[in-house]
Design a protein around this motif. Structure first.
Motif, PDB file in Angstrom:
ATOM      1  N   ALA A 140       0.850  -1.196   0.000  1.00 50.86           N
ATOM      2  CA  ALA A 140       0.000   0.000   0.000  1.00 50.86           C
ATOM      3  C   ALA A 140       0.880   1.239   0.000  1.00 50.86           C
ATOM      4  CB  ALA A 140      -0.927   0.009   1.215  1.00 50.86           C
ATOM      5  N   ALA A 141       0.309   2.360  -0.446  1.00 58.64           N
ATOM      6  CA  ALA A 141       1.050   3.619  -0.485  1.00 58.64           C
ATOM      7  C   ALA A 141       0.094   4.795  -0.321  1.00 58.64           C
ATOM      8  CB  ALA A 141       1.801   3.761  -1.807  1.00 58.64           C
ATOM      9  N   SER A 142       0.603   5.842   0.295  1.00 58.48           N
ATOM     10  CA  SER A 142      -0.072   7.128   0.406  1.00 58.48           C
ATOM     11  C   SER A 142       0.902   8.150  -0.150  1.00 58.48           C
ATOM     12  CB  SER A 142      -0.386   7.438   1.877  1.00 58.48           C
ATOM     13  OG  SER A 142      -0.819   8.768   2.036  1.00 58.48           O
ATOM     14  N   LEU A 143       0.549   8.778  -1.275  1.00 62.32           N
ATOM     15  CA  LEU A 143       1.454   9.698  -1.950  1.00 62.32           C
ATOM     16  C   LEU A 143       0.939  11.130  -1.821  1.00 62.32           C
ATOM     17  CD1 LEU A 143       2.162   7.600  -5.162  1.00 62.32           C
ATOM     18  CD2 LEU A 143       3.359   7.558  -2.959  1.00 62.32           C
ATOM     19  N   ILE A 144       1.732  11.960  -1.168  1.00 64.14           N
ATOM     20  CA  ILE A 144       1.370  13.356  -0.913  1.00 64.14           C
ATOM     21  C   ILE A 144       2.107  14.255  -1.897  1.00 64.14           C
ATOM     22  CG2 ILE A 144       1.496  15.231   0.794  1.00 64.14           C
ATOM     23  CD1 ILE A 144      -0.442  13.081   1.662  1.00 64.14           C
ATOM     24  N   SER A 145       1.403  15.281  -2.370  1.00 65.60           N
ATOM     25  CA  SER A 145       2.032  16.287  -3.223  1.00 65.60           C
ATOM     26  C   SER A 145       1.747  17.670  -2.645  1.00 65.60           C
ATOM     27  CB  SER A 145       1.524  16.174  -4.666  1.00 65.60           C
ATOM     28  OG  SER A 145       0.134  16.341  -4.712  1.00 65.60           O
TER      29      SER A 145
END
Length: 144
Positions: A76-81
């Motif tokens: 799983a991943a949570s990608l913030i920009s």
């Protein structure tokens, strides 16, 4: 669109996360394609190429607030920009074999803890699982 102000998070089971790194990009791209296949978000940003999406995310990425669960491969991943002064939850990705186990909540919670700032998120109309995840973590809908 959703917004979350800094606030305590609900109790979640402990799941080990780590910050994303540059070496994760190819695996993130594959994870994204697998996670979104057959869903409302399958066409991603107008295509179905996870590598294109990850490459587009990188220039605005906040790696210190983007997390993965790496248990014999990325699960799983949570990608913030960051766009201007705003932090965005750009992607929440969970491998299809691992959905429904709290991994998405764990990576997003890690991102929220790392930021301790307001965070925005956009959700495709009809993406009920994402709406539930955001609501459970304290995001509230905001008018467009």
């Amino acid at each position: 669109m959703y917004r979350r102000e800094p606030a305590p998070l609900p109790e979640l089971p402990h799941i080990s996360t780590r910050p994303v790194n540059d070496e994760d990009d190819a695996v993130l791209a594959d994870l994204m394609e697998r996670a979104y296949a057959g869903t409302i978000d399958e066409q991603l940003g107008g295509n179905s190429d996870g590598a294109v999406e990850i490459a587009a995310w990188r220039p605005t990425a906040v790696p210190d607030a983007s997390f993965v669960i790496d248990q014999d491969g990325l699960r799983a991943a949570s990608l913030i920009s960051r766009h201007g002064n705003d932090f965005w939850l750009g992607y929440v990705i969970t491998h299809p074999d691992w959905k429904g186990r709290g991994l998405g909540s764990a990576v997003v919670a890690a991102s929220l803890r790392a930021l301790d700032a307001p965070v925005l998120a956009a959700v495709t109309d009809g993406n009920t699982p994402s709406e539930r995840l955001l609501t459970a973590l304290g995001f509230t809908p905001v008018p467009n």
